[in-house]
Each structure stands twice: as structure tokens, then as C-alpha cells.
Design a protein around this motif. Structure first.
Motif, PDB file in Angstrom:
ATOM      1  N   SER A  33      28.001  -7.914   9.258  1.00 59.11           N
ATOM      2  CA  SER A  33      28.076  -6.537   9.720  1.00 59.11           C
ATOM      3  C   SER A  33      27.593  -5.590   8.621  1.00 59.11           C
ATOM      4  O   SER A  33      27.703  -5.882   7.438  1.00 59.11           O
ATOM      5  N   THR A  34      27.054  -4.472   9.043  1.00 59.93           N
ATOM      6  CA  THR A  34      26.572  -3.464   8.105  1.00 59.93           C
ATOM      7  C   THR A  34      27.614  -2.368   8.011  1.00 59.93           C
ATOM      8  O   THR A  34      28.077  -1.845   9.021  1.00 59.93           O
ATOM      9  N   LYS A  35      27.972  -2.045   6.772  1.00 52.97           N
ATOM     10  CA  LYS A  35      28.925  -0.966   6.542  1.00 52.97           C
ATOM     11  C   LYS A  35      28.427  -0.156   5.360  1.00 52.97           C
ATOM     12  O   LYS A  35      28.523  -0.582   4.211  1.00 52.97           O
ATOM     13  N   ASN A  36      27.851   1.006   5.640  1.00 51.10           N
ATOM     14  CA  ASN A  36      27.375   1.894   4.594  1.00 51.10           C
ATOM     15  C   ASN A  36      28.556   2.718   4.088  1.00 51.10           C
ATOM     16  O   ASN A  36      29.364   3.205   4.880  1.00 51.10           O
ATOM     17  N   LEU A  37      28.647   2.843   2.781  1.00 56.41           N
ATOM     18  CA  LEU A  37      29.797   3.503   2.164  1.00 56.41           C
ATOM     19  C   LEU A  37      29.356   4.754   1.425  1.00 56.41           C
ATOM     20  O   LEU A  37      28.270   4.799   0.853  1.00 56.41           O
ATOM     21  N   ALA A  38      30.227   5.763   1.407  1.00 57.09           N
ATOM     22  CA  ALA A  38      29.931   7.005   0.695  1.00 57.09           C
ATOM     23  C   ALA A  38      31.182   7.504  -0.011  1.00 57.09           C
ATOM     24  O   ALA A  38      32.304   7.105   0.308  1.00 57.09           O
ATOM     25  N   SER A  39      30.970   8.329  -0.999  1.00 61.85           N
ATOM     26  CA  SER A  39      32.015   9.028  -1.742  1.00 61.85           C
ATOM     27  C   SER A  39      33.035   8.079  -2.368  1.00 61.85           C
ATOM     28  O   SER A  39      32.668   7.078  -2.951  1.00 61.85           O
TER      29      SER A  39
ATOM     30  N   SER B  39      29.135 -12.561  -3.494  1.00 63.54           N
ATOM     31  CA  SER B  39      29.084 -11.117  -3.688  1.00 63.54           C
ATOM     32  C   SER B  39      27.866 -10.769  -4.528  1.00 63.54           C
ATOM     33  O   SER B  39      27.636 -11.383  -5.573  1.00 63.54           O
ATOM     34  N   TYR B  40      27.116  -9.773  -4.071  1.00 60.50           N
ATOM     35  CA  TYR B  40      25.889  -9.371  -4.744  1.00 60.50           C
ATOM     36  C   TYR B  40      25.750  -7.859  -4.653  1.00 60.50           C
ATOM     37  O   TYR B  40      26.109  -7.254  -3.632  1.00 60.50           O
ATOM     38  N   VAL B  41      25.213  -7.260  -5.710  1.00 59.37           N
ATOM     39  CA  VAL B  41      25.003  -5.814  -5.736  1.00 59.37           C
ATOM     40  C   VAL B  41      23.712  -5.533  -6.483  1.00 59.37           C
ATOM     41  O   VAL B  41      23.456  -6.139  -7.527  1.00 59.37           O
ATOM     42  N   VAL B  42      22.933  -4.619  -5.978  1.00 62.16           N
ATOM     43  CA  VAL B  42      21.791  -4.086  -6.721  1.00 62.16           C
ATOM     44  C   VAL B  42      22.013  -2.578  -6.848  1.00 62.16           C
ATOM     45  O   VAL B  42      22.358  -1.909  -5.873  1.00 62.16           O
ATOM     46  N   VAL B  43      21.893  -2.090  -8.084  1.00 61.74           N
ATOM     47  CA  VAL B  43      22.092  -0.668  -8.372  1.00 61.74           C
ATOM     48  C   VAL B  43      20.786  -0.111  -8.935  1.00 61.74           C
ATOM     49  O   VAL B  43      20.248  -0.658  -9.896  1.00 61.74           O
ATOM     50  N   ASN B  44      20.302   0.950  -8.345  1.00 64.38           N
ATOM     51  CA  ASN B  44      19.183   1.707  -8.891  1.00 64.38           C
ATOM     52  C   ASN B  44      19.782   2.949  -9.521  1.00 64.38           C
ATOM     53  O   ASN B  44      20.676   3.576  -8.938  1.00 64.38           O
ATOM     54  N   GLY B  45      19.334   3.286 -10.716  1.00 60.52           N
ATOM     55  CA  GLY B  45      19.924   4.438 -11.369  1.00 60.52           C
ATOM     56  C   GLY B  45      19.085   4.988 -12.488  1.00 60.52           C
ATOM     57  O   GLY B  45      17.953   4.550 -12.721  1.00 60.52           O
ATOM     58  N   GLU B  46      19.674   5.953 -13.173  1.00 57.90           N
ATOM     59  CA  GLU B  46      19.049   6.577 -14.324  1.00 57.90           C
ATOM     60  C   GLU B  46      19.964   6.389 -15.522  1.00 57.90           C
ATOM     61  O   GLU B  46      21.162   6.658 -15.441  1.00 57.90           O
TER      62      GLU B  46
ATOM     63  N   VAL C 221      24.763   4.675 -17.018  1.00 62.67           N
ATOM     64  CA  VAL C 221      23.864   4.569 -15.864  1.00 62.67           C
ATOM     65  C   VAL C 221      24.503   5.304 -14.698  1.00 62.67           C
ATOM     66  O   VAL C 221      25.609   4.970 -14.267  1.00 62.67           O
ATOM     67  N   THR C 222      23.787   6.305 -14.225  1.00 59.18           N
ATOM     68  CA  THR C 222      24.223   7.064 -13.053  1.00 59.18           C
ATOM     69  C   THR C 222      23.466   6.508 -11.849  1.00 59.18           C
ATOM     70  O   THR C 222      22.234   6.600 -11.793  1.00 59.18           O
ATOM     71  N   PRO C 223      24.185   5.897 -10.901  1.00 56.69           N
ATOM     72  CA  PRO C 223      23.503   5.315  -9.736  1.00 56.69           C
ATOM     73  C   PRO C 223      22.810   6.376  -8.885  1.00 56.69           C
ATOM     74  O   PRO C 223      23.360   7.451  -8.651  1.00 56.69           O
ATOM     75  N   THR C 224      21.595   6.053  -8.460  1.00 57.20           N
ATOM     76  CA  THR C 224      20.900   6.893  -7.487  1.00 57.20           C
ATOM     77  C   THR C 224      20.984   6.248  -6.105  1.00 57.20           C
ATOM     78  O   THR C 224      20.940   6.938  -5.094  1.00 57.20           O
ATOM     79  N   SER C 225      21.104   4.927  -6.077  1.00 56.11           N
ATOM     80  CA  SER C 225      21.332   4.195  -4.830  1.00 56.11           C
ATOM     81  C   SER C 225      21.840   2.805  -5.184  1.00 56.11           C
ATOM     82  O   SER C 225      21.652   2.335  -6.303  1.00 56.11           O
TER      83      SER C 225
END
Length: 168
Positions: free
Chosen positions: A2-8, A84-91, A127-131
Motif C-alpha cells: 500500500s502507498t502511504k504518503n506522509l507529511a509534517s 526497510s529502505y529509505v532514500v533522502v534527497n537533501g541539501e 542535511v535538510t531533506p528536500t524529499s
């Protein structure tokens, strides 16, 4: 799956949960080359309340030189045992902050900074995540193994897995 997009706050909590369980990431700089040569394993020291990720780095490292040229980074986290896997794009931002060094310091860090907290080569990377995007299979690994076998036999997906974007 299932897809669950998370915010905040929910997104930050999920990011913290996943990364604290994984810790080590492949930290990629100089993304425009796309060849993987500017990728190295790094230990995440903290995910703060705002979703920023913190690392120790040698102030004279190639990584820091690359960040000075282009602050965009990608972090890849993988915990195959938990699926469990995560990819973080950031600055990334390079900081020399003795107070933050004291806050994040652990005896293991002395492996890389032999003079301890006062090592003049210590810098902090924020690192501040952008996505970010995650894949996470919840539950016990053995139970999920049996669910996979049952899924094959029944033709129905029985494994409780989620994926989605994390918007901090």
C-alpha cells in the motif's frame, strides 16, 4: 503493497523511526557525475525534531569539498533484515559548531577523530531533506516469510508493506 504518503509530524516520526533502526547510509555527493565514486558509508548521529539529519565529517574531506561546490546530496538507507529502505534527497550544510559536537559526540566517533571532541578537523554536516521516499515491511521477519509463501499459494498478497513519500 500500500502507498502511504506522509507529511509534517507523521513524516518526521517515520523518518526518525526508519533511520534510527538503520543508522548507516550511503552518503552521495557530487550528484552530477552519476558514477557512484562520490558515495561513502556514513553513520547518522541524529534525526532532529525538524527532520534534519546530522553527521560528523572531516573538515578537509573530499565530501566537504564536494558539498562546498554543490550542496545537493542523496542518502540511501537499507535494512534488508527488516525490509526497510529509505532514500533522502537533501541539501547539506557544513558547520563548525563545538556545542553541536558536544551534543552529538559518542565514544565511537573517536575512531575517526582521535583527538576527541577537540579535534580541529571535526565538522558537522546538517542535511535538510528536500524529499524522501520509503519502503517498509511491518511485522516479524519470520511471519512475513510465511505470509510470502502463503501469498504464492493463494495468489493474494498477505505481507503488510507500505511505501510512500516523506514530506518533512
Amino acid at each position: 503493497m500500500s502507498t502511504k504518503n506522509l507529511a509534517s509530524a507523521e513524516a518526521i516520526d517515520k523518518l526518525k523511526e526508519l533511520i534510527e533502526n538503520i543508522d548507516i547510509c550511503l552518503f552521495c555527493t557530487n550528484l552530477k557525475t552519476g558514477d557512484g565514486a562520490t558515495t561513502r558509508p556514513m553513520s547518522t548521529q541524529e534525526v532532529d525534531e525538524e527532520g534534519n539529519l546530522w553527521f560528523f565529517s572531516d573538515i578537509n574531506s573530499d565530501k566537504n569539498r564536494e558539498i562546498k561546490t554543490d550542496k545537493r546530496v542523496q542518502l540511501f538507507y537499507s535494512h534488508p533484515a527488516k525490509s526497510s529502505y529509505v532514500v533522502v534527497n537533501g541539501e547539506a550544510e557544513i558547520m563548525v559548531d563545538r556545542q553541536k559536537v558536544d551534543e552529538l559526540w559518542s565514544p565511537l566517533v573517536k575512531t575517526w577523530f582521535t583527538e576527541g571532541k577537540d579535534d580541529p578537523n571535526i565538522s558537522i554536516l546538517k542535511v535538510t531533506p528536500t524529499s524522501a521516499y520509503y519502503w517498509d515491511t511491518e511485522g516479524n521477519r519470520m511471519i512475513n516469510f510465511f505470509k510470502m509463501i502463503a501469498s504464492v499459494a493463494t495468489g493474494k498478497t498477505l505481507v503488510d508493506a507500505q511505501e510512500g513519500s516523506i514530506n518533512v
